[in-house]
Design an enzyme around this catalytic site. Structure first.
Site, PDB file in Angstrom:
ATOM      1  N   CYS A  53       0.838  -1.187   0.000  1.00 30.70           N
ATOM      2  CA  CYS A  53       0.000   0.000   0.000  1.00 30.70           C
ATOM      3  C   CYS A  53       0.870   1.232   0.000  1.00 30.70           C
ATOM      4  CB  CYS A  53      -0.835  -0.071   1.276  1.00 30.70           C
ATOM      5  SG  CYS A  53      -1.561   1.480   1.723  1.00 30.70           S
ATOM      6  N   THR A 101      -0.690   4.398   0.203  1.00 31.88           N
ATOM      7  CA  THR A 101      -1.590   5.496   0.582  1.00 31.88           C
ATOM      8  C   THR A 101      -0.889   6.544   1.447  1.00 31.88           C
ATOM      9  OG1 THR A 101      -3.528   4.103   0.435  1.00 31.88           O
ATOM     10  CG2 THR A 101      -3.722   6.032   1.841  1.00 31.88           C
TER      11      THR A 101
HETATM   12  P1  5GP Z   1      -0.799  -6.815   4.156  1.00 26.71           P
HETATM   13  O1  5GP Z   1      -1.314  -7.962   4.943  1.00 26.71           O
HETATM   14  O2  5GP Z   1      -0.213  -7.225   2.848  1.00 26.71           O
HETATM   15  O3  5GP Z   1       0.122  -5.941   4.959  1.00 26.71           O
HETATM   16  O4  5GP Z   1      -2.057  -5.873   3.847  1.00 26.71           O
HETATM   17  C1  5GP Z   1      -3.160  -6.345   3.132  1.00 26.71           C
HETATM   18  C2  5GP Z   1      -4.204  -5.247   3.032  1.00 26.71           C
HETATM   19  O5  5GP Z   1      -3.702  -4.111   2.320  1.00 26.71           O
HETATM   20  C3  5GP Z   1      -5.429  -5.639   2.245  1.00 26.71           C
HETATM   21  O6  5GP Z   1      -6.293  -6.493   2.944  1.00 26.71           O
HETATM   22  C4  5GP Z   1      -6.039  -4.279   1.914  1.00 26.71           C
HETATM   23  O7  5GP Z   1      -6.795  -3.758   2.972  1.00 26.71           O
HETATM   24  C5  5GP Z   1      -4.809  -3.397   1.735  1.00 26.71           C
HETATM   25  N1  5GP Z   1      -4.514  -3.161   0.319  1.00 26.71           N
HETATM   26  C6  5GP Z   1      -4.474  -4.066  -0.682  1.00 26.71           C
HETATM   27  N2  5GP Z   1      -4.148  -3.475  -1.848  1.00 26.71           N
HETATM   28  C7  5GP Z   1      -3.988  -2.160  -1.580  1.00 26.71           C
HETATM   29  C8  5GP Z   1      -3.680  -1.027  -2.386  1.00 26.71           C
HETATM   30  O8  5GP Z   1      -3.425  -1.104  -3.579  1.00 26.71           O
HETATM   31  N3  5GP Z   1      -3.659   0.172  -1.753  1.00 26.71           N
HETATM   32  C9  5GP Z   1      -3.911   0.295  -0.425  1.00 26.71           C
HETATM   33  N4  5GP Z   1      -3.923   1.507   0.118  1.00 26.71           N
HETATM   34  N5  5GP Z   1      -4.190  -0.764   0.375  1.00 26.71           N
HETATM   35  C10 5GP Z   1      -4.231  -1.971  -0.199  1.00 26.71           C
END
Ligand code: 5GP
Length: 345
Positions: free
Chosen positions: A186, A188
């Protein structure tokens, strides 16, 4: 005038769980299954509340088949057709209690959701997922879905503050997905400067949800089994992960070979890779807020599942929690300046 909250907000890496005297003999005695009754749907869930994210590489039918064997949950991504759902439901009836159908806010998504739920009546979870759960439009959408599906369990998100958790629960959601910006792919926080440290978001949102008999998912930011334990300790009813489940056989996408090493592609759902795949390119009005990475190929997801569950059982043993559900009551976090010894990394 802009306000500053001076109280320090924390991430998983900023704390450790303090061990407590315990009478548990072995980590095998720890029960990771939780029974939860949902506020609005009144449905009862019984499972190990760890979830694979509804990202298109990770939230696959193959993942659901594998995770369900150990009682884990999968939020299935929204790009399967009604026919694919029909076939999955017919061939894997035992998995259906551990999956959710995902949808965004568009009219097309709503139609697809309705069509799928019609052909797979045994799926009782709906995951309404938008990048920014703060819009009034989303609140109204959650109410509409609640009215249309009165006895389905609705997951809605993402948000990071108590007042929005309450608003979504009062609008009909059962489980609120918490996390803005902590995700492994992400961007953001970098693109917008918006976010909230995940451990504090979970503590505050769990408090708000539990006050209304609602529930929350800690979504994103878990990098290791210890982070999953911390999220549960902070009060999360469920913990969702994308990156920890990426790179396995059950994920979508080919194995890539480079210099004798194997990788799989993993990307954010608003990365340019995802947008090119599903929407024909990055829409001009929005920045791409996701990364594309090649993660090391990890083989069967079963090994990762056992690693996560082993870590959780051990965290419960260290804190004297015979059941996962006792972990938040027995969790005291210690702030730390260094959580890991990185000398050999
Ligand atoms: P991880 O477990 O990989 O740290 O986080 C997974 C979460 O990241 C997902 O469930 C979703 O909420 C968030 N996420 C997935 N794709 C994106 C993206 O392209 N942008 C953002 N801001 N969040 C994402």
């Amino acid at each position: 005038m802009p306000n500053i909250i001076n109280e320090i907000k924390l991430d998983f890496k900023d704390v450790l769980l303090r061990p407590k005297r315990s009478t548990i003999r072995s980590r095998n005695d720890v029960n990771l299954y939780k029974k939860i009754t949902f506020r609005n749907s009144k449905k009862i869930y019984h499972g190990v509340p760890v979830m694979a994210s509804n990202m298109d590489t990770v939230g696959t039918f193959n993942m659901a088949r594998a995770l369900s064997k150990n009682g884990l949950f999968t939020c299935i991504h929204k790009y399967y057709s009604v026919d694919e759902w029909k076939q999955f439901a017919k061939e894997n009836p035992e998995c259906l209690k551990n999956v959710a159908v995902s949808a965004g806010m568009s009219a097309d998504d709503f139609k697809r959701l309705s069509d799928i739920l019609e052909v797979v009546p045994d799926v009782s979870f709906i995951c309404l997922d938008v990048a920014n759960g703060y819009s009034q439009h989303f609140v109204e959408f959650v109410s509409t879905v609640r009215t249309t599906f009165p006895s389905h369990t609705i997951i809605a998100g993402n948000v990071v503050t108590g007042e929005m958790v309450e608003e979504l629960i009062l609008s009909g959601a059962d489980i609120i997905k918490v996390g803005i910006g902590p995700g492994s792919v992400c961007t953001t926080r970098m693109k917008t400067g918006v976010g909230y440290p995940q451990l504090s978001a979970v503590i505050e949102c769990a408090d708000a949800a539990h006050g209304l008999e609602g529930h929350i998912i800690s979504d994103g930011g878990c990098t290791c089994p210890g982070d999953v334990a911390k999220a549960f300790g902070a009060g999360a009813d469920f913990v969702m992960a994308g990156g920890m489940f990426a790179g396995h056989d059950e994920c979508d996408g080919e194995v890539i070979e480079k210099d004798g090493k194997k990788f799989k592609l993993f990307y954010g759902m608003s990365s340019s890779t995802a947008m090119e795949k599903h929407a024909g390119g990055v829409a001009e009005y929005r920045a791409s807020e996701g990364k594309t990475v090649q993660v090391p190929y990890k083989g069967e997801v079963r090994n990762t599942v056992l690693d996560i569950l082993g870590g959780l059982r051990s965290a419960c043993t260290y804190t004297g929690s015979l059941k996962l559900i006792e972990l938040p009551r027995r969790s005291t976090f210690v702030r730390c300046t260094q959580q890991l010894n990185n000398i050999y990394i």
